[in-house]
Design a protein around this motif. Structure first.
Motif, PDB file in Angstrom:
ATOM      1  N   THR A   1       0.988  -1.116   0.100  1.00  0.00           N
ATOM      2  CA  THR A   1       0.116   0.132   0.119  1.00  0.00           C
ATOM      3  C   THR A   1       0.882   1.384  -0.104  1.00  0.00           C
ATOM      4  O   THR A   1       2.136   1.157  -0.346  1.00  0.00           O
ATOM      5  CB  THR A   1      -1.030   0.091   1.153  1.00  0.00           C
ATOM      6  OG1 THR A   1      -1.729   1.289   1.131  1.00  0.00           O
ATOM      7  CG2 THR A   1      -0.196   0.147   2.446  1.00  0.00           C
ATOM      8  N   LEU A   2       0.283   2.369   0.319  1.00  0.00           N
ATOM      9  CA  LEU A   2       1.028   3.750   0.235  1.00  0.00           C
ATOM     10  C   LEU A   2       0.845   4.263   1.535  1.00  0.00           C
ATOM     11  O   LEU A   2      -0.225   4.156   2.055  1.00  0.00           O
ATOM     12  CB  LEU A   2       0.391   4.815  -0.744  1.00  0.00           C
ATOM     13  CG  LEU A   2       0.755   4.477  -2.342  1.00  0.00           C
ATOM     14  CD1 LEU A   2      -0.113   5.132  -2.979  1.00  0.00           C
ATOM     15  CD2 LEU A   2       2.197   4.334  -2.616  1.00  0.00           C
ATOM     16  N   THR A   3       1.843   5.148   2.207  1.00  0.00           N
ATOM     17  CA  THR A   3       1.720   5.791   3.417  1.00  0.00           C
ATOM     18  C   THR A   3       2.554   6.980   3.229  1.00  0.00           C
ATOM     19  O   THR A   3       3.794   6.803   2.714  1.00  0.00           O
ATOM     20  CB  THR A   3       2.146   4.944   4.594  1.00  0.00           C
ATOM     21  OG1 THR A   3       2.050   5.648   5.760  1.00  0.00           O
ATOM     22  CG2 THR A   3       3.437   4.310   4.736  1.00  0.00           C
ATOM     23  N   GLY A   4       2.203   7.851   4.121  1.00  0.00           N
ATOM     24  CA  GLY A   4       3.238   9.128   4.261  1.00  0.00           C
ATOM     25  C   GLY A   4       4.042   8.923   5.700  1.00  0.00           C
ATOM     26  O   GLY A   4       4.553   9.889   5.986  1.00  0.00           O
ATOM     27  N   TYR A   5       3.885   7.907   6.197  1.00  0.00           N
ATOM     28  CA  TYR A   5       4.623   7.721   7.693  1.00  0.00           C
ATOM     29  C   TYR A   5       5.374   6.405   7.652  1.00  0.00           C
ATOM     30  O   TYR A   5       5.284   5.758   8.717  1.00  0.00           O
ATOM     31  CB  TYR A   5       3.419   7.713   8.671  1.00  0.00           C
ATOM     32  CG  TYR A   5       2.633   8.963   8.934  1.00  0.00           C
ATOM     33  CD1 TYR A   5       2.754   9.929   9.574  1.00  0.00           C
ATOM     34  CD2 TYR A   5       1.274   9.125   7.937  1.00  0.00           C
ATOM     35  CE1 TYR A   5       2.030  10.811   9.895  1.00  0.00           C
ATOM     36  CE2 TYR A   5       0.763  10.167   7.978  1.00  0.00           C
ATOM     37  CZ  TYR A   5       0.932  11.307   8.956  1.00  0.00           C
ATOM     38  OH  TYR A   5       0.297  12.485   9.142  1.00  0.00           O
ATOM     39  N   ASN A   6       5.833   5.971   6.575  1.00  0.00           N
ATOM     40  CA  ASN A   6       6.630   4.944   6.610  1.00  0.00           C
ATOM     41  C   ASN A   6       7.585   4.846   7.825  1.00  0.00           C
ATOM     42  O   ASN A   6       8.064   3.647   8.375  1.00  0.00           O
ATOM     43  CB  ASN A   6       7.275   4.567   5.132  1.00  0.00           C
ATOM     44  CG  ASN A   6       7.754   3.378   4.896  1.00  0.00           C
ATOM     45  OD1 ASN A   6       8.889   2.804   5.666  1.00  0.00           O
ATOM     46  ND2 ASN A   6       7.413   2.618   3.888  1.00  0.00           N
ATOM     47  N   PRO A   7       8.455   5.623   8.037  1.00  0.00           N
ATOM     48  CA  PRO A   7       9.483   5.464   9.207  1.00  0.00           C
ATOM     49  C   PRO A   7       8.693   5.406  10.352  1.00  0.00           C
ATOM     50  O   PRO A   7       9.355   4.708  11.261  1.00  0.00           O
ATOM     51  CB  PRO A   7      10.359   7.004   9.038  1.00  0.00           C
ATOM     52  CG  PRO A   7      10.068   7.450   7.784  1.00  0.00           C
ATOM     53  CD  PRO A   7       8.632   7.134   7.185  1.00  0.00           C
ATOM     54  N   GLU A   8       7.651   6.077  10.533  1.00  0.00           N
ATOM     55  CA  GLU A   8       6.884   6.044  11.875  1.00  0.00           C
ATOM     56  C   GLU A   8       6.317   4.479  12.104  1.00  0.00           C
ATOM     57  O   GLU A   8       6.349   3.996  13.249  1.00  0.00           O
ATOM     58  CB  GLU A   8       6.045   6.889  12.044  1.00  0.00           C
ATOM     59  CG  GLU A   8       6.492   8.260  12.153  1.00  0.00           C
ATOM     60  CD  GLU A   8       6.796   9.238  11.026  1.00  0.00           C
ATOM     61  OE1 GLU A   8       7.289  10.133  11.015  1.00  0.00           O
ATOM     62  OE2 GLU A   8       6.598   8.352   9.869  1.00  0.00           O
ATOM     63  N   LEU A   9       5.638   4.004  11.182  1.00  0.00           N
ATOM     64  CA  LEU A   9       5.284   2.631  11.136  1.00  0.00           C
ATOM     65  C   LEU A   9       6.249   1.477  11.161  1.00  0.00           C
ATOM     66  O   LEU A   9       6.018   0.608  11.881  1.00  0.00           O
ATOM     67  CB  LEU A   9       4.139   2.585   9.918  1.00  0.00           C
ATOM     68  CG  LEU A   9       3.078   3.648   9.977  1.00  0.00           C
ATOM     69  CD1 LEU A   9       2.046   3.226   8.639  1.00  0.00           C
ATOM     70  CD2 LEU A   9       2.272   3.485  10.966  1.00  0.00           C
ATOM     71  N   SER A  10       7.036   1.617  10.150  1.00  0.00           N
ATOM     72  CA  SER A  10       8.352   0.681  10.406  1.00  0.00           C
ATOM     73  C   SER A  10       7.887  -0.996  10.606  1.00  0.00           C
ATOM     74  O   SER A  10       6.819  -1.171   9.915  1.00  0.00           O
ATOM     75  CB  SER A  10       9.241   0.896  11.364  1.00  0.00           C
ATOM     76  OG  SER A  10      10.471   0.266  11.318  1.00  0.00           O
ATOM     77  N   ASP A  11       8.466  -1.382  11.590  1.00  0.00           N
ATOM     78  CA  ASP A  11       8.085  -2.938  11.831  1.00  0.00           C
ATOM     79  C   ASP A  11       7.194  -3.035  12.896  1.00  0.00           C
ATOM     80  O   ASP A  11       6.929  -4.227  13.621  1.00  0.00           O
ATOM     81  CB  ASP A  11       9.538  -3.636  12.174  1.00  0.00           C
ATOM     82  CG  ASP A  11      10.464  -3.675  11.027  1.00  0.00           C
ATOM     83  OD1 ASP A  11      10.097  -3.496   9.983  1.00  0.00           O
ATOM     84  OD2 ASP A  11      11.588  -4.135  11.265  1.00  0.00           O
TER      85      ASP A  11
END
Length: 715
Positions: A506-516
């Motif tokens: 999917t797409l997100t603007g919060y990739n670093p925050e969501l991470s693992d």
């Protein structure tokens, strides 16, 4: 022809003016060629042992067989690149010397700023264009003239990129503290050329131009074509052809596209459009000459040929160079370009011509573009080799019915009629493969298909560039404990199998925050899935868990959306009958659900094993589900599976006499009427029988691939 050796500076001093004819290419030397010339000049200037440095020839033509003493402009046939580059160097040298104290302004005899400009760059007593020793073609002329003027004149609003870049390079080198300007001047003074004077009455400039392979940049195919259509024409016609047709094409393409490979690529697409054959890129010029010499083209005349070329070039600029004014069409062209399928361009030019001819309207063109996009994307997802697409698109227009209200339906019908490895993948094939493929690395970037899914029917499209791709189930090979627990004991294998599938991306603007993070934290985090405004993330925020079943379900939903984004052509049976005539449908209009025998678990397990093994035989193999059997094809059927209550009946499309069947399990059915194709039948009821059956099937496939396939014996 008269050829003599001469110092380049002697020629520049003696000749009142060199003119680059309009049929010559624009200035094209890059920094690489300038660096080589600069190194040669420094080496030559620093060595007393080197008397001269030969840099090539200067071929020019005059009214009669003349010599350098004749004060008349010389039309340059070959040598433009060298003349222009040395002129740029001399101009930069004059500028640098002018900035020095007066006593340092002539480091080598004859090389003061005033002498450089008056001897080699300008005719100081003349005005206008006659003032300049070297007069380039329109694209470069104003820029060079501004640079060689003492004190500098304002550059034009759109200066020549090559001219300004190379002039700046020489300024940079000359201003380096380590540069010995006397060495530079001495090196320039040693430059030697062969001065070749031609006579219009005795020499053929066209043949000489084509045969010149200098030390400079090789002439492009477009350069040769421009020379071919303009050189040799009467001056008045030459000016008209250039001003009305060729120059507008140069402006439409722009300096970078025209000076690079784009114009040559256009010429290949033009010839493909006109001839139905795709010329090799290095043979475009020869192909164009052959086309121009066709009786019907010669009869119409060179002006008609250039007018048509001009018209199609403007269409090309809209399609390929992003100049389409209609926003929806511009986006459709952009999406096709993003799929990197340049071989479709001749067909796009044809369809755009149909709009101009009133055969289709812009809405119909847009629909055709979206169908072509779907055709290319579906085939890529279904891993169908693309090497057939060039021929498919080159000859596509032959199947179109060029009448109002018939072009688009015949376009759709032809897409549906394409056979075998040229086929338009069915909804079933596409639905299955888009859920199973590794889409993360698809086409080097998955931003294209995520963007298309997200923005489908959106009135306010989102900018995917502001988002990053997110794996809901993380990529980390060392999954955190919460994810391992959610997946279970077999977490490693499940992660590898499902990680890059449609349902997990999917797409997100919060990739670093969501991470693992664990799923519930990804879901509830500020900006997480529960708060996402994206269509792609709808429904994820309401889930309690994220595992294989959730990935499968979401993948299925997105696959249904994909069928809308990349739809198959839709025609009524009446329309199909009209455009196909007696031709049969080659695409699958049935699914495995239409074969109730496969609901039997034991039979289905055997079928799935056979299906997997057959598809693995060759990347071109595909499944075509028919009403009474399931066909497997490359070019045509090589095996058909007829599901029965207690077994699968296999029909191999090959002569029984050619089959190697050491166990004697196959049956000769030549001459018998039954469903399936070929003369060989074989029953398979158990998993243990699959490997032997696949060995027989392989023989039928290899026979087809070798070019000796049987004709279909049944429908």
């Amino acid at each position: 022809m008269k050829a003599t050796e001469a110092k380049l500076l002697q020629i520049l001093h003696a000749v009142q003016q060199f003119i680059i004819p309009i049929y010559q290419r624009t200035y094209s030397w890059t920094r690489q060629e300038c660096e080589q010339l600069w190194a040669d000049i420094l080496r030559t200037g620093a060595s007393e042992a080197i008397g001269v440095h030969f840099i090539g020839s200067v071929v020019h033509i005059d009214e009669g067989l003349g010599n350098l003493a004749v004060q008349a402009p010389k039309l340059v046939i070959d040598g433009q690149q060298r003349l222009t580059t040395v002129t740029l160097l001399l101009s930069a040298l004059a500028d640098v010397l002018s900035a020095l104290p007066e006593e340092q302004q002539e480091p080598f005899d004859g090389f003061s700023p005033a002498k450089i400009r008056q001897y080699y760059l300008t005719n100081p007593l003349e005005k206008g264009d006659r003032r300049f020793k070297l007069l380039l073609s329109d694209t470069d002329r104003t820029t060079l003239n501004a640079l060689v003027e003492a004190g500098g004149a304002p550059l034009p609003p759109e200066p020549s990129i090559r001219i300004t870049d190379n002039h700046a390079f020489f300024l940079e080198q000359l201003r380096k503290p380590a540069t010995d300007l006397s060495v530079v001047c001495r090196g320039i003074s040693k430059l030697l050329v062969v001065d070749v004077a031609l006579s219009r009455d005795q020499d053929n400039p066209q043949l000489i131009f084509e045969s010149m392979n200098s030390t400079g940049r090789e002439l492009s195919q477009a350069d040769l074509i421009r020379n071919f259509v303009l050189m040799g024409q009467p001056p008045e016609l030459q000016e008209r052809l250039y001003g009305h047709h060729w120059r507008p094409m140069e402006l439409a393409f722009g300096q970078e596209a025209y000076g690079g490979s784009e114009f040559s690529a256009f010429m290949r697409d033009f010839l493909t459009l006109k001839t139905g054959e795709v010329p090799r890129l290095d043979l475009v010029y020869d192909t164009f000459k052959a086309y121009a010499r066709r009786p019907e083209v010669e009869l119409a005349g060179i002006e008609a040929l250039l007018a048509e070329l001009h018209t199609i070039a403007l269409r090309y600029a809209r399609i390929v160079l992003g100049q389409e004014p209609d926003p929806e069409l511009q986006q459709a062209f952009h999406d096709l370009r993003e799929l990197k399928v340049n071989v479709v361009n001749p067909l796009l030019l044809e369809l755009y011509g149909d709009v101009d001819a009133g055969l289709i309207d812009r809405a119909e063109l847009l629909e055709a573009l979206r169908l072509l996009e779907a055709y290319v994307f579906r085939r890529a997802v279904c891993a169908i080799p693309s090497n057939s697409q060039q021929k498919t698109f080159a000859t596509f227009s032959r199947a179109l019915r060029k009448e109002p209200s018939h072009v688009l339906p015949s376009f759709k019908a032809h897409l549906l009629s394409l056979p075998s490895y040229r086929r338009f993948p069915s909804d079933g094939e596409f639905r299955r493969d888009i859920q199973e493929r590794n889409l993360y690395k698809f086409n080097k970037s998955c931003s294209y298909w995520l963007r298309r899914l997200e923005n489908h029917q959106r009135k306010e499209p989102i900018a995917v560039a502001n988002y990053t791709i997110e794996h809901i189930l993380p990529q980390n090979p060392e999954l955190p404990a919460a994810w391992r627990q959610a997946l279970g004991e077999n977490w490693k294998a499940l992660q590898e199998e499902w990680l890059h599938r449609l349902g997990n991306l999917t797409l997100t603007g919060y990739n670093p925050e969501l991470s693992d993070r664990p799923f519930h934290e990804k879901r509830d985090h500020q900006g997480g899935f529960a708060h996402s405004p994206l269509v792609l993330n709808q429904g994820i925020g309401q889930l309690q868990l994220w595992g294989v079943e959730e990935i499968r379900q979401r993948g299925g939903c997105l696959a249904e959306l994909a069928l809308q984004v990349w739809p198959a052509p839709a025609l009524s049976q009446e329309q199909l009958d009209l455009y196909w005539g007696s031709a049969k449908v080659t695409n699958a209009f049935y699914s495995l659900a239409d074969h109730p025998q496969l609901a039997n678990t034991q039979i289905r397990v055997v079928f799935d094993a056979l299906d997997h093994s057959i598809r693995s035989l060759d990347p071109n193999v595909y499944q075509d589900v028919r009403k009474l059997y399931i066909a497997y094809k490359c070019e045509t059927n090589f095996v058909d599976i007829i599901p029965q209550v207690r077994r699968l009946l296999l029909a191999l499309n090959m002569p029984y006499a050619e089959l190697d069947d050491p166990n004697g399990l196959a049956r000769n059915v030549a001459g018998l009427r039954r469903w399936g194709n070929g003369e060989v039948e074989l029953g398979v009821a158990m998993l243990e029988e699959v490997p032997y059956a696949v060995g027989l099937i392989r023989q039928s496939l290899e026979r087809q691939l070798s070019g000796s396939s049987s004709e279909d014996l049944a429908e």
